[in-house]
Design a protein around this motif. Sequence first.
Motif, PDB file in Angstrom:
ATOM      1  N   TYR A 175       0.215  -1.647  -0.218  1.00 57.77           N
ATOM      2  CA  TYR A 175       0.068   0.132   0.361  1.00 57.77           C
ATOM      3  C   TYR A 175       0.842   1.029   0.260  1.00 57.77           C
ATOM      4  O   TYR A 175       1.982   1.282  -0.412  1.00 57.77           O
ATOM      5  CB  TYR A 175      -0.816   0.181   1.357  1.00 57.77           C
ATOM      6  N   ALA A 176       0.341   2.663  -0.099  1.00 59.31           N
ATOM      7  CA  ALA A 176       1.042   3.454  -0.117  1.00 59.31           C
ATOM      8  C   ALA A 176       0.481   4.486   0.872  1.00 59.31           C
ATOM      9  O   ALA A 176      -0.126   4.429   1.103  1.00 59.31           O
ATOM     10  CB  ALA A 176       0.594   4.087  -1.389  1.00 59.31           C
ATOM     11  N   LYS A 177       1.956   5.117   1.443  1.00 64.85           N
ATOM     12  CA  LYS A 177       1.316   6.502   2.635  1.00 64.85           C
ATOM     13  C   LYS A 177       1.299   7.487   2.314  1.00 64.85           C
ATOM     14  O   LYS A 177       2.805   7.844   1.626  1.00 64.85           O
ATOM     15  CB  LYS A 177       2.003   6.142   3.772  1.00 64.85           C
ATOM     16  N   VAL A 178       0.329   8.002   1.671  1.00 62.95           N
ATOM     17  CA  VAL A 178       0.906   9.483   1.229  1.00 62.95           C
ATOM     18  C   VAL A 178       0.379  10.610   1.926  1.00 62.95           C
ATOM     19  O   VAL A 178      -0.513  11.019   2.883  1.00 62.95           O
ATOM     20  CB  VAL A 178       0.009   9.673  -0.020  1.00 62.95           C
ATOM     21  N   ILE A 179       1.554  11.819   2.666  1.00 59.71           N
ATOM     22  CA  ILE A 179       1.249  13.166   2.831  1.00 59.71           C
ATOM     23  C   ILE A 179       1.103  14.090   2.112  1.00 59.71           C
ATOM     24  O   ILE A 179       1.834  14.152   1.023  1.00 59.71           O
ATOM     25  CB  ILE A 179       1.973  13.218   3.522  1.00 59.71           C
ATOM     26  N   PHE A 180       0.321  14.566   1.814  1.00 66.37           N
ATOM     27  CA  PHE A 180      -0.382  15.790   0.463  1.00 66.37           C
ATOM     28  C   PHE A 180       0.149  17.169   1.645  1.00 66.37           C
ATOM     29  O   PHE A 180      -0.385  16.838   2.309  1.00 66.37           O
ATOM     30  CB  PHE A 180      -1.394  16.243   0.400  1.00 66.37           C
TER      31      PHE A 180
ATOM     32  N   PRO B  96      -0.660  18.846   5.957  1.00 64.25           N
ATOM     33  CA  PRO B  96       0.442  17.767   6.417  1.00 64.25           C
ATOM     34  C   PRO B  96       0.102  17.311   8.202  1.00 64.25           C
ATOM     35  O   PRO B  96       0.723  16.373   8.525  1.00 64.25           O
ATOM     36  CB  PRO B  96       1.270  19.511   6.346  1.00 64.25           C
ATOM     37  N   GLU B  97      -1.080  17.330   8.208  1.00 61.50           N
ATOM     38  CA  GLU B  97      -1.837  16.908   9.773  1.00 61.50           C
ATOM     39  C   GLU B  97      -2.322  15.487   9.774  1.00 61.50           C
ATOM     40  O   GLU B  97      -2.438  14.511  10.436  1.00 61.50           O
ATOM     41  CB  GLU B  97      -2.467  17.668  10.551  1.00 61.50           C
ATOM     42  N   ASN B  98      -2.683  15.541   7.964  1.00 60.28           N
ATOM     43  CA  ASN B  98      -3.123  13.921   7.940  1.00 60.28           C
ATOM     44  C   ASN B  98      -2.739  12.966   7.349  1.00 60.28           C
ATOM     45  O   ASN B  98      -0.828  13.590   6.205  1.00 60.28           O
ATOM     46  CB  ASN B  98      -4.577  14.499   7.255  1.00 60.28           C
ATOM     47  N   TYR B  99      -2.926  11.344   7.459  1.00 56.86           N
ATOM     48  CA  TYR B  99      -2.180  11.230   6.083  1.00 56.86           C
ATOM     49  C   TYR B  99      -3.033   9.586   5.328  1.00 56.86           C
ATOM     50  O   TYR B  99      -3.811  10.012   6.102  1.00 56.86           O
ATOM     51  CB  TYR B  99      -0.113  10.455   6.562  1.00 56.86           C
ATOM     52  N   TYR B 100      -2.469   8.964   4.196  1.00 53.93           N
ATOM     53  CA  TYR B 100      -3.181   8.494   3.511  1.00 53.93           C
ATOM     54  C   TYR B 100      -2.725   6.946   3.189  1.00 53.93           C
ATOM     55  O   TYR B 100      -2.445   7.128   2.836  1.00 53.93           O
ATOM     56  CB  TYR B 100      -4.151   9.831   2.261  1.00 53.93           C
TER      57      TYR B 100
ATOM     58  N   ALA C  91      -1.912  13.982  14.736  1.00 52.92           N
ATOM     59  CA  ALA C  91      -2.158  14.474  15.583  1.00 52.92           C
ATOM     60  C   ALA C  91      -2.714  13.234  16.747  1.00 52.92           C
ATOM     61  O   ALA C  91      -2.461  12.909  17.813  1.00 52.92           O
ATOM     62  CB  ALA C  91      -2.286  15.936  15.542  1.00 52.92           C
ATOM     63  N   LYS C  92      -4.262  12.730  16.193  1.00 52.49           N
ATOM     64  CA  LYS C  92      -5.294  12.297  16.950  1.00 52.49           C
ATOM     65  C   LYS C  92      -4.248  10.610  16.881  1.00 52.49           C
ATOM     66  O   LYS C  92      -5.105   9.994  17.949  1.00 52.49           O
ATOM     67  CB  LYS C  92      -6.218  12.660  16.604  1.00 52.49           C
ATOM     68  N   ASN C  93      -4.262  10.605  16.030  1.00 49.89           N
ATOM     69  CA  ASN C  93      -3.346   8.819  15.631  1.00 49.89           C
ATOM     70  C   ASN C  93      -4.940   8.073  15.518  1.00 49.89           C
ATOM     71  O   ASN C  93      -4.438   7.393  15.806  1.00 49.89           O
ATOM     72  CB  ASN C  93      -2.599   8.287  16.432  1.00 49.89           C
TER      73      ASN C  93
END
Length: 99
Positions: free
Chosen positions: A52-57, A61-65, A84-86
């Motif tokens: 799978y790919a882990k992507v940060i836009f 920047p506070e989220n990753y997909y 931040a909240k995981n």
Amino acid sequence: MLLIIGGVVFMNFFTKKKEFTEIIDTYIAENNYEDHIQEKEILYDWKQGSYYAKVIFEDEPENYYEIYVETNSDNAYVIGYNTAKNEEISDKEGKYIDY
């Protein structure tokens, strides 16, 4: 004999990674996300047995997909997480989630 078996296992992982990477890259290109990506990493999920790919836009920047490929399909789906909240985020909190 051990060398041959090791080579076959390695080639299987390499081939699968290439296949999943192509599907994920196609999904990113089809949705015009290439110019918005800050960081992309292809990882292996041992529980699911797939890549799978882990992507940060750049604009989130506070989220990753995480972009996964459906089993026995060329379809990709996205799960978003707040760093931040995981915790998993919904489509209302992350604009790159498409259900």
